[in-house]
Each structure stands twice: as C-alpha cells, then as structure tokens.
Design a protein around this motif. Structure first.
Motif, PDB file in Angstrom:
ATOM      1  N   LEU A  23       0.834  -1.188   0.000  1.00  0.00           N
ATOM      2  CA  LEU A  23       0.000   0.000   0.000  1.00  0.00           C
ATOM      3  C   LEU A  23       0.874   1.245   0.000  1.00  0.00           C
ATOM      4  N   ALA A  24       0.658   2.118  -0.956  1.00  0.00           N
ATOM      5  CA  ALA A  24       1.383   3.378  -1.032  1.00  0.00           C
ATOM      6  C   ALA A  24       0.593   4.481  -0.346  1.00  0.00           C
ATOM      7  N   SER A  25       1.311   5.378   0.318  1.00  0.00           N
ATOM      8  CA  SER A  25       0.654   6.494   0.980  1.00  0.00           C
ATOM      9  C   SER A  25       0.015   7.439  -0.028  1.00  0.00           C
ATOM     10  N   THR A  26       0.595   7.486  -1.203  1.00  0.00           N
ATOM     11  CA  THR A  26       0.074   8.290  -2.289  1.00  0.00           C
ATOM     12  C   THR A  26       0.748   7.839  -3.574  1.00  0.00           C
ATOM     13  N   TYR A  27       0.337   8.418  -4.664  1.00  0.00           N
ATOM     14  CA  TYR A  27       0.970   8.136  -5.941  1.00  0.00           C
ATOM     15  C   TYR A  27       1.367   9.444  -6.598  1.00  0.00           C
ATOM     16  N   THR A  28       2.560   9.459  -7.159  1.00  0.00           N
ATOM     17  CA  THR A  28       3.025  10.609  -7.920  1.00  0.00           C
ATOM     18  C   THR A  28       3.411  10.153  -9.312  1.00  0.00           C
ATOM     19  N   SER A  29       3.343  11.071 -10.251  1.00  0.00           N
ATOM     20  CA  SER A  29       3.638  10.742 -11.639  1.00  0.00           C
ATOM     21  C   SER A  29       5.101  10.395 -11.866  1.00  0.00           C
ATOM     22  N   SER A  30       5.962  10.731 -10.919  1.00  0.00           N
ATOM     23  CA  SER A  30       7.376  10.416 -11.066  1.00  0.00           C
ATOM     24  C   SER A  30       7.649   8.919 -10.932  1.00  0.00           C
ATOM     25  N   ILE A  31       6.745   8.182 -10.323  1.00  0.00           N
ATOM     26  CA  ILE A  31       6.892   6.738 -10.196  1.00  0.00           C
ATOM     27  C   ILE A  31       6.492   6.081 -11.505  1.00  0.00           C
ATOM     28  N   ARG A  32       7.417   5.340 -12.083  1.00  0.00           N
ATOM     29  CA  ARG A  32       7.170   4.693 -13.363  1.00  0.00           C
ATOM     30  C   ARG A  32       7.188   3.169 -13.266  1.00  0.00           C
ATOM     31  N   TYR A  33       7.910   2.648 -12.287  1.00  0.00           N
ATOM     32  CA  TYR A  33       8.010   1.213 -12.096  1.00  0.00           C
ATOM     33  C   TYR A  33       7.794   0.869 -10.628  1.00  0.00           C
ATOM     34  N   ARG A  34       7.114  -0.220 -10.404  1.00  0.00           N
ATOM     35  CA  ARG A  34       6.916  -0.754  -9.066  1.00  0.00           C
ATOM     36  C   ARG A  34       7.309  -2.217  -9.109  1.00  0.00           C
ATOM     37  N   ALA A  35       7.956  -2.673  -8.066  1.00  0.00           N
ATOM     38  CA  ALA A  35       8.530  -4.007  -8.113  1.00  0.00           C
ATOM     39  C   ALA A  35       8.499  -4.690  -6.758  1.00  0.00           C
ATOM     40  N   TRP A  36       8.685  -5.992  -6.807  1.00  0.00           N
ATOM     41  CA  TRP A  36       8.891  -6.809  -5.629  1.00  0.00           C
ATOM     42  C   TRP A  36      10.308  -7.367  -5.671  1.00  0.00           C
ATOM     43  N   PHE A  37      11.009  -7.212  -4.574  1.00  0.00           N
ATOM     44  CA  PHE A  37      12.311  -7.816  -4.366  1.00  0.00           C
ATOM     45  C   PHE A  37      12.213  -8.774  -3.189  1.00  0.00           C
ATOM     46  N   ARG A  38      13.181  -9.648  -3.079  1.00  0.00           N
ATOM     47  CA  ARG A  38      13.222 -10.531  -1.924  1.00  0.00           C
ATOM     48  C   ARG A  38      14.665 -10.780  -1.511  1.00  0.00           C
ATOM     49  N   GLN A  39      14.841 -11.087  -0.237  1.00  0.00           N
ATOM     50  CA  GLN A  39      16.159 -11.371   0.289  1.00  0.00           C
ATOM     51  C   GLN A  39      16.064 -12.511   1.293  1.00  0.00           C
ATOM     52  N   ALA A  40      16.742 -13.587   0.986  1.00  0.00           N
ATOM     53  CA  ALA A  40      16.817 -14.732   1.882  1.00  0.00           C
ATOM     54  C   ALA A  40      18.061 -14.602   2.750  1.00  0.00           C
ATOM     55  N   PRO A  41      18.081 -15.249   3.912  1.00  0.00           N
ATOM     56  CA  PRO A  41      19.261 -15.184   4.775  1.00  0.00           C
ATOM     57  C   PRO A  41      20.527 -15.605   4.044  1.00  0.00           C
ATOM     58  N   LYS A  64       8.763 -17.257 -12.864  1.00  0.00           N
ATOM     59  CA  LYS A  64       7.878 -17.220 -14.025  1.00  0.00           C
ATOM     60  C   LYS A  64       6.924 -18.402 -14.013  1.00  0.00           C
ATOM     61  N   GLY A  65       5.672 -18.108 -14.256  1.00  0.00           N
ATOM     62  CA  GLY A  65       4.655 -19.144 -14.257  1.00  0.00           C
ATOM     63  C   GLY A  65       4.074 -19.435 -12.899  1.00  0.00           C
ATOM     64  N   ARG A  66       4.696 -18.913 -11.847  1.00  0.00           N
ATOM     65  CA  ARG A  66       4.208 -19.153 -10.492  1.00  0.00           C
ATOM     66  C   ARG A  66       3.727 -17.885  -9.806  1.00  0.00           C
ATOM     67  N   PHE A  67       4.382 -16.766 -10.079  1.00  0.00           N
ATOM     68  CA  PHE A  67       4.047 -15.499  -9.442  1.00  0.00           C
ATOM     69  C   PHE A  67       3.400 -14.565 -10.450  1.00  0.00           C
ATOM     70  N   THR A  68       2.503 -13.724  -9.963  1.00  0.00           N
ATOM     71  CA  THR A  68       1.846 -12.736 -10.799  1.00  0.00           C
ATOM     72  C   THR A  68       1.833 -11.395 -10.088  1.00  0.00           C
ATOM     73  N   ILE A  69       2.383 -10.382 -10.736  1.00  0.00           N
ATOM     74  CA  ILE A  69       2.377  -9.036 -10.178  1.00  0.00           C
ATOM     75  C   ILE A  69       1.237  -8.246 -10.808  1.00  0.00           C
ATOM     76  N   SER A  70       0.590  -7.412 -10.019  1.00  0.00           N
ATOM     77  CA  SER A  70      -0.500  -6.601 -10.527  1.00  0.00           C
ATOM     78  C   SER A  70      -0.628  -5.348  -9.680  1.00  0.00           C
ATOM     79  N   GLN A  71      -1.416  -4.404 -10.147  1.00  0.00           N
ATOM     80  CA  GLN A  71      -1.643  -3.161  -9.435  1.00  0.00           C
ATOM     81  C   GLN A  71      -3.063  -2.701  -9.674  1.00  0.00           C
ATOM     82  N   ASP A  72      -3.564  -1.849  -8.788  1.00  0.00           N
ATOM     83  CA  ASP A  72      -4.886  -1.299  -8.990  1.00  0.00           C
ATOM     84  C   ASP A  72      -4.798  -0.142  -9.977  1.00  0.00           C
ATOM     85  N   ASN A  73      -5.941   0.305 -10.450  1.00  0.00           N
ATOM     86  CA  ASN A  73      -5.964   1.345 -11.475  1.00  0.00           C
ATOM     87  C   ASN A  73      -5.374   2.666 -10.991  1.00  0.00           C
TER      88      ASN A  73
END
Length: 123
Positions: A23-41, A64-73
């Motif tokens: 959840l983002a506190s707000t959205y600005t037009s400067s944001i062009r990409y949103r992503a998920w990263f992960r870090q294991a021990p 690929k084939g297991r995860f799906t990224i999406s966003q609201d309008n």
C-alpha cells in the motif's frame, strides 16, 4: 516522499499460495516502475517481478509461471500472487518504486522501499 507498506506475508507449506500487498501512501507521476524484491538469509537481494505504469510486467526466471504481479488502477496498491511455493521462496519480500532510470531488476535504481514482509515456505 511516498511510503510503502507491505502485508500478506506468513507461513505456508510447499505448494501453497500467498498474496502479498503493498500500500502506497500516495501516488506521484514520477513513479514509473513498481517491483517486488526478496532477500533470503545469506543471500543477495534479488528482483522478483516488476510492473510499469502501463501494466507491462517482468519476472525473474525463478518465479515465471508461479508469481503474478498486478496493481490497482489508481496505482496505490501493488500485489504479488505467489503460487506453487517452494522453500527456495522463503525470504523477506519488499516492494519498491522508481522512476525511469535503471533496469527493472536493478536494486540500486529504486529509491522508495517498504519495510518488508516475511514469507516462510516449509516442507
């Protein structure tokens, strides 16, 4: 600056599913990409998936084939649907956002980060 908060992490058995939300506190037009990263021990942080403002997606080969990224309008919420989970998916998952600089998978290009949410996949 925009603040991001992840949720939806938890523990699941091999083959199970989880849906992460950011959840983002707000959205600005400067944001062009949103992503998920992960870090294991003991591992480097790695890009999992990304989506741009037009809805184009990209995924790491490992998910690929297991995860799906999406966003609201409104681009306030970001999601990661994770299916067929394996122990190798165990990690802290972070959502992040950036402008146009850098590639989708380049950690250093992202200047906005969430606090992370733990995903644990047990066998």
């Amino acid at each position: 600056q925009v603040q991001l908060v992840e949720s939806g992490g938890g523990s699941v058995q091999v083959g199970g599913s989880l849906r992460l939300s950011c959840l983002a506190s707000t959205y600005t037009s400067s944001i062009r990409y949103r992503a998920w990263f992960r870090q294991a021990p003991g591992r480097q942080r790695e890009a999992v998936a990304a989506i741009n403002t037009g809805g184009t997606t990209a995924y790491a080969d490992s998910v690929k084939g297991r995860f799906t990224i999406s966003q609201d309008n409104a681009k306030i919420r970001l999601y990661l649907q994770m299916d067929s989970l394996t122990p190798e998916d165990t990690a802290i998952y972070y959502c992040a956002a950036k402008g146009n600089d850098g590639r989708w998978y380049e950690e250093g290009a992202y200047n906005i980060w969430g606090q992370g949410t733990q995903v644990t996949v047990s066998s």
